[in-house]
Design a protein around this motif. Structure first.
Motif, PDB file in Angstrom:
ATOM      1  N   GLU A 170       0.562  -1.216   0.025  1.00 53.23           N
ATOM      2  CA  GLU A 170       0.087  -0.062   0.072  1.00 53.23           C
ATOM      3  C   GLU A 170       0.933   1.314   0.008  1.00 53.23           C
ATOM      4  OE1 GLU A 170      -3.566   1.846   2.785  1.00 53.23           O
ATOM      5  OE2 GLU A 170      -1.950   0.817   3.597  1.00 53.23           O
ATOM      6  N   PHE A 171       1.862   1.155   0.747  1.00 52.63           N
ATOM      7  CA  PHE A 171       2.647   2.234   0.750  1.00 52.63           C
ATOM      8  C   PHE A 171       3.598   2.634  -0.401  1.00 52.63           C
ATOM      9  CE2 PHE A 171       6.851   4.427   2.353  1.00 52.63           C
ATOM     10  CZ  PHE A 171       5.999   5.422   3.072  1.00 52.63           C
ATOM     11  N   ASP A 172       3.841   1.457  -1.110  1.00 49.96           N
ATOM     12  CA  ASP A 172       4.633   1.725  -2.406  1.00 49.96           C
ATOM     13  C   ASP A 172       3.728   2.294  -3.519  1.00 49.96           C
ATOM     14  OD1 ASP A 172       7.184   0.817  -4.053  1.00 49.96           O
ATOM     15  OD2 ASP A 172       5.309   0.045  -5.080  1.00 49.96           O
ATOM     16  N   ALA A 173       2.506   1.829  -3.357  1.00 48.19           N
ATOM     17  CA  ALA A 173       1.630   2.281  -4.540  1.00 48.19           C
ATOM     18  C   ALA A 173       1.202   3.756  -4.379  1.00 48.19           C
ATOM     19  CB  ALA A 173       0.397   1.654  -4.374  1.00 48.19           C
ATOM     20  N   PHE A 174       1.289   4.124  -3.060  1.00 45.87           N
ATOM     21  CA  PHE A 174       0.831   5.362  -2.754  1.00 45.87           C
ATOM     22  C   PHE A 174       1.976   6.111  -3.140  1.00 45.87           C
ATOM     23  CE2 PHE A 174       1.851   9.000   0.606  1.00 45.87           C
ATOM     24  CZ  PHE A 174       0.544   9.669   0.532  1.00 45.87           C
ATOM     25  N   ILE A 175       3.341   6.061  -2.611  1.00 45.79           N
ATOM     26  CA  ILE A 175       4.363   6.936  -3.070  1.00 45.79           C
ATOM     27  C   ILE A 175       4.775   7.016  -4.464  1.00 45.79           C
ATOM     28  CG2 ILE A 175       6.960   7.033  -2.999  1.00 45.79           C
ATOM     29  CD1 ILE A 175       5.943   7.736  -0.128  1.00 45.79           C
ATOM     30  N   ARG A 176       4.582   5.987  -5.197  1.00 46.20           N
ATOM     31  CA  ARG A 176       4.657   6.013  -6.620  1.00 46.20           C
ATOM     32  C   ARG A 176       3.597   6.883  -7.273  1.00 46.20           C
ATOM     33  NH1 ARG A 176       8.778   3.110  -7.985  1.00 46.20           N
ATOM     34  NH2 ARG A 176       9.606   1.433  -6.537  1.00 46.20           N
ATOM     35  N   ASP A 177       2.185   6.972  -6.827  1.00 43.95           N
ATOM     36  CA  ASP A 177       1.223   7.688  -7.158  1.00 43.95           C
ATOM     37  C   ASP A 177       1.521   8.989  -6.942  1.00 43.95           C
ATOM     38  OD1 ASP A 177      -1.038   8.655  -8.318  1.00 43.95           O
ATOM     39  OD2 ASP A 177      -2.011   8.424  -6.248  1.00 43.95           O
ATOM     40  N   GLU A 206      15.758   6.156  -6.501  1.00 43.52           N
ATOM     41  CA  GLU A 206      15.001   6.056  -7.838  1.00 43.52           C
ATOM     42  C   GLU A 206      14.944   7.107  -8.559  1.00 43.52           C
ATOM     43  OE1 GLU A 206      11.767   3.585  -8.076  1.00 43.52           O
ATOM     44  OE2 GLU A 206      12.551   2.311  -6.247  1.00 43.52           O
ATOM     45  N   GLY A 207      15.231   8.347  -7.962  1.00 45.87           N
ATOM     46  CA  GLY A 207      14.909   9.516  -8.726  1.00 45.87           C
ATOM     47  C   GLY A 207      13.467  10.254  -8.415  1.00 45.87           C
ATOM     48  N   LEU A 208      12.677   9.619  -7.452  1.00 45.78           N
ATOM     49  CA  LEU A 208      11.310  10.116  -7.457  1.00 45.78           C
ATOM     50  C   LEU A 208      11.346  11.451  -6.700  1.00 45.78           C
ATOM     51  CD1 LEU A 208      10.663   7.063  -8.158  1.00 45.78           C
ATOM     52  CD2 LEU A 208       8.919   6.977  -6.749  1.00 45.78           C
ATOM     53  N   ASN A 209      10.077  11.981  -6.693  1.00 45.74           N
ATOM     54  CA  ASN A 209      10.085  13.296  -5.974  1.00 45.74           C
ATOM     55  C   ASN A 209       9.861  13.019  -4.326  1.00 45.74           C
ATOM     56  OD1 ASN A 209      10.115  15.939  -5.727  1.00 45.74           O
ATOM     57  ND2 ASN A 209       8.132  16.498  -6.277  1.00 45.74           N
ATOM     58  N   VAL A 210      10.764  12.377  -3.744  1.00 47.81           N
ATOM     59  CA  VAL A 210      10.514  11.955  -2.316  1.00 47.81           C
ATOM     60  C   VAL A 210      11.691  12.449  -1.514  1.00 47.81           C
ATOM     61  CG1 VAL A 210      10.399  10.197  -0.668  1.00 47.81           C
ATOM     62  CG2 VAL A 210       9.251  10.169  -3.044  1.00 47.81           C
ATOM     63  N   PRO A 233      15.554  14.775  -3.219  1.00 44.63           N
ATOM     64  CA  PRO A 233      15.660  15.047  -4.588  1.00 44.63           C
ATOM     65  C   PRO A 233      16.880  15.927  -5.254  1.00 44.63           C
ATOM     66  CG  PRO A 233      13.315  15.056  -4.336  1.00 44.63           C
ATOM     67  CD  PRO A 233      14.111  15.221  -3.116  1.00 44.63           C
ATOM     68  N   LYS A 234      17.697  15.752  -6.080  1.00 44.77           N
ATOM     69  CA  LYS A 234      18.728  16.675  -6.452  1.00 44.77           C
ATOM     70  C   LYS A 234      18.203  17.878  -6.684  1.00 44.77           C
ATOM     71  CE  LYS A 234      22.992  16.709  -9.263  1.00 44.77           C
ATOM     72  NZ  LYS A 234      22.746  18.135  -9.470  1.00 44.77           N
TER      73      LYS A 234
END
Length: 359
Positions: A170-177, A206-210, A233-234
């Motif tokens: 659930e956490f993974d799906a939330f973060i990626r969305d 992974e480069g996500l906006n986290v 993020p960079k």
């Protein structure tokens, strides 16, 4: 919320109000701020003593660079993506001040509102989302609250004050969305008491906006010399560095010294984790014996529903030398108690038995 007093009464739990009479009390156990009762590593204290003659001098750059290198190796991230400092408040100001000023900050309530509160003077608006029935972050509701003007979604994981975590899928799906739509800030102040493998830093890699916030105030025992870091993020890290975040002079000589020594002694951290988890399990077992409804805490505290009025219960626990946390509205019937030393855990269990003794 799915948790009612009816459920507690159905389980046959009632309570009587008890206070200690005619006995001397030990010094109150401060179990209200989720501090590490065992303190920092002895190596931290030794390192600090070596720096005391230099407290009249600003911090040097070399220890800061060493700290960045240490964290980069631990987190498997380029040092350019690490921003040093206990900076959740300044981060809120920074995000809200970026043009156009303001924006919305989505967070769970009750929770730790520092990011949103700090953004308010710049026009930031807090959007509070109630916890779910298990007193965890309600990820679907948090996702629905994100709109075009949302500057960030702020999560505490494990959560404060409940200590709960969300399921991995659930956490993974939330973060990626949500990370596709706005910045996600994950505050991992208590992650070391759960499982560091669950850290959201993998999304930053992974480069996500986290952005992931860590503090050394908790398991590392540096609450008296607050210091932490953001894994960002960079683009965000670059902007924060240009704005002056992580400046060696601002961080302070002693805090940087303590942080380097604390991170270097992971054996101490492992021992603290073991002792705190043991204390948490003992407290949870005591709550179960008293039929007191509680969350599934993975942090260094327990959170339970009081069948007594909370003001009355707080006074009674204080009478037994146990200081508990502030209220967390709207969960006005719930009490948070930090895990103390072994002897403080014993005192807490005795106090709970006295205050909530089944009839």
């Amino acid at each position: 919320m799915g948790l009612t007093r009816r459920h507690l009464l159905a389980a046959g739990a009632t309570a009587t109000f008890a206070t200690p009479v005619g006995r001397a009390l030990a010094k109150p156990a401060r179990l209200s701020l989720n501090e590490n009762p065992f303190g920092p590593s002895p190596k931290v204290l030794a390192a600090l003593r070596s720096q005391l003659p230099l407290v009249g001098r600003y911090g040097d750059d070399a220890p800061v660079q060493a700290l960045l290198d240490r964290i980069a190796a631990m987190e498997n991230l380029p040092r350019e993506q690490i921003v040093l400092g206990e900076i959740l408040g300044p981060l809120g100001v920074f995000l809200a001040a970026r043009p156009p000023a303001g924006g919305q900050f989505v967070l769970s309530v009750p929770g730790y509102p520092l990011v949103a509160d700090a953004a308010a003077p710049e026009g930031g608006v807090a959007i509070g989302v109630p916890l779910n029935a298990k007193l965890g972050n309600d990820l679907p509701a948090l996702s629905r609250a994100v709109i075009g003007d949302t500057r960030a979604v702020y999560l505490v994981n494990p959560h404060n004050p409940s200590g709960t975590t969300n399921g991995a899928a659930e956490f993974d799906a939330f973060i990626r969305d949500v990370a596709r739509r706005t910045l996600v800030i994950v505050d991992e102040a208590y992650i070391e008491y759960d499982d560091i493998a669950h850290s959201a830093v993998r999304y930053t890699r992974e480069g996500l906006n986290v952005a992931v916030f860590r503090t050394l105030d908790k398991i590392y025992g540096l609450a008296g010399l607050p210091i932490g870091y953001v894994l960002a993020p960079k683009s965000l890290a670059d902007s924060m560095h240009k704005a002056g975040f992580g400046d060696p002079h601002e961080l302070g000589r002693l805090a940087v010294t303590a942080a380097n020594a604390a991170l270097a002694d992971q054996d101490w951290v492992t021992d603290v984790r073991r002792r705190v988890i043991d204390g948490r399990q003992r407290l949870t077992a005591a709550l179960d014996r008293l039929h007191l409804e509680h969350s599934d805490s993975k942090a260094n505290f327990v959170f339970f529903r009081s069948p007594l009025p909370v003001a009355q219960a707080r006074t009674a626990l204080a009478g037994h030398g146990i200081e508990v946390a502030r209220p967390f509205p709207p969960l006005d019937a719930w009490i948070r108690i930090s895990v103390g030393t072994e002897s403080e855990v014993e005192r807490t269990i005795a106090a709970l038995n006295a205050v909530y003794r089944p009839t």
